[in-house]
Design an enzyme around this catalytic site. Structure first.
Site, PDB file in Angstrom:
ATOM      1  N   CYS A   1     -12.924  -2.905 -13.098  1.00 37.56           N
ATOM      2  CA  CYS A   1     -13.075  -3.488 -14.432  1.00 37.56           C
ATOM      3  C   CYS A   1     -14.482  -4.002 -14.666  1.00 37.56           C
ATOM      4  O   CYS A   1     -14.815  -4.412 -15.770  1.00 37.56           O
ATOM      5  CB  CYS A   1     -12.095  -4.638 -14.629  1.00 37.56           C
ATOM      6  SG  CYS A   1     -12.421  -6.036 -13.556  1.00 37.56           S
ATOM      7  N   GLY A   2     -15.305  -4.022 -13.621  1.00 31.54           N
ATOM      8  CA  GLY A   2     -16.657  -4.541 -13.771  1.00 31.54           C
ATOM      9  C   GLY A   2     -16.833  -5.916 -13.161  1.00 31.54           C
ATOM     10  O   GLY A   2     -17.947  -6.306 -12.841  1.00 31.54           O
TER      11      GLY A   2
END
Length: 249
Positions: free
Chosen positions: A230-231
Site C-alpha cells: 500500500c506504500g
C-alpha cells in the site's frame, strides 16, 4: 521530543538480532529507543499477534492505526474489541480529504484499472496520514508486523531497516503462518472475523477478497492482484509516487 536519533550500523544490528526471538527484538527496540518508539496496526487478519506481543513488553506504546474510511464494518468492531482487551494507547489518523470529497474530485480510484489511480488512493488515504503520525508523534522508530513471506519487497527486509527518517523494526519477520496461528492459540487471541470467510489478508472493503485457487500469494487477494504494497511499508522518498509503484498493496 528529547534524545538524539541513534546512528545504527544496520548490518551489525541485523547480525546481532538474527539469533533473537520476537520478544527479544521488541526488548532491544525498547532499550535502543527509550523515546520515540511507536507501532502500527491495520487491525487485520493476524494483527492481534503483534499488538499482544509488543504491549506485553511496552504496555503504553503509541499504536498508530490509519483509518482509511473504507474498512469493513467487521474491522471497526475488531479494533474496538482488541483496543479494549489489550488497553491499547491507540492513535487514529485519517486523511484530511473525506471519502466523499475524494470521490467527488477523483472518482472511485479503486475502480480505475491502473497503478497510478491505486497509488493516488494509497497516498491520500494511507501514506499521508502515516507520515503525519510519524511527525506528530516524533517517531524515531516504528515496530511493524511485516513477514518475509508476504510480498516480494518484504523478502528483502532485515529485522531493522531505515525508512525515510525513521528506523523500521520487524520482530516477526521470519515467522510462518503456522507460527502466527500457534501464537494466537497459545494466548487465546482472535483472528479478524473475515478469517472464517476465507480471507488471509484484509484491507479496505472494495479491494480485498477471499483466497482463491490460482492465487500465487496471499497478497494477490488485494487490489485485484495489481499491487502488493500500500506504500506504508515502501521507502519514503521525494519521489514518493514512483516508489509506491515499485511494489504496491
Amino acid at each position: 521530543m528529547g534524545g538524539m536519533m541513534p546512528d545504527l550500523d544496520l548490518a551489525t544490528v541485523n547480525e546481532k538480532l538474527s539469533e533473537a526471538n520476537a520478544v527479544e527484538v521488541v526488548q532491544w527496540a525498547s532499550q535502543t529507543f527509550p523515546e520515540g518508539l511507536i507501532m502500527s496496526t491495520s487491525f487485520g487478519i493476524q494483527s492481534a499477534v503483534m499488538l499482544h506481543l509488543v504491549t506485553q513488553v511496552i504496555p503504553d506504546i503509541p499504536v498508530v492505526w490509519i483509518d482509511t474510511g473504507y474498512l469493513p464494518e467487521a474491522t471497526y468492531r475488531f479494533a474496538e474489541e482488541l483496543g479494549d482487551r489489550l488497553n491499547l494507547n491507540l492513535k487514529v489518523y485519517q486523511s484530511p480529504l473525506s471519502p466523499a470529497r475524494m470521490e467527488a474530485l477523483y472518482g472511485k480510484l479503486w475502480e480505475q484499472d491502473n497503478i497510478e489511480a491505486f497509488n493516488r488512493y494509497d497516498y491520500i488515504r494511507k501514506v499521508e496520514p502515516m507520515q503525519r503520525a510519524l511527525k506528530e508523534l516524533n517517531a524515531k522508530a516504528w515496530l511493524a508486523g511485516l513477514r518475509k513471506g508476504q510480498t516480494d519487497h518484504r523478502k528483502t527486509l532485515g529485522y531493522v531497516a531505515k525508512q525515510g527518517k525513521q528506523y523500521k523494526i520487524h520482530p516477526i519477520l521470519t515467522w510462518t503462518s503456522k507460527d502466527v496461528y500457534e501464537y494466537l492459540m497459545a494466548h487465546d487471541l482472535p483472528y479478524h472475523p473475515y478469517f472464517d470467510k476465507g480471507y488471509v489478508t484484509v484491507g479496505d472493503w472494495h479491494s480485498s477478497r477471499p483466497l482463491m485457487a490460482g492465487d500465487e500469494s496471499e497478497r494477490d487477494t488485494r487490489f485485484r492482484g495489481l499491487k502488493q504494497e500500500c506504500g506504508l511499508h515502501l521507502p519514503s522518498t521525494s519521489e514518493e509516487a514512483q516508489s509506491l509503484d515499485s511494489s504496491g498493496l
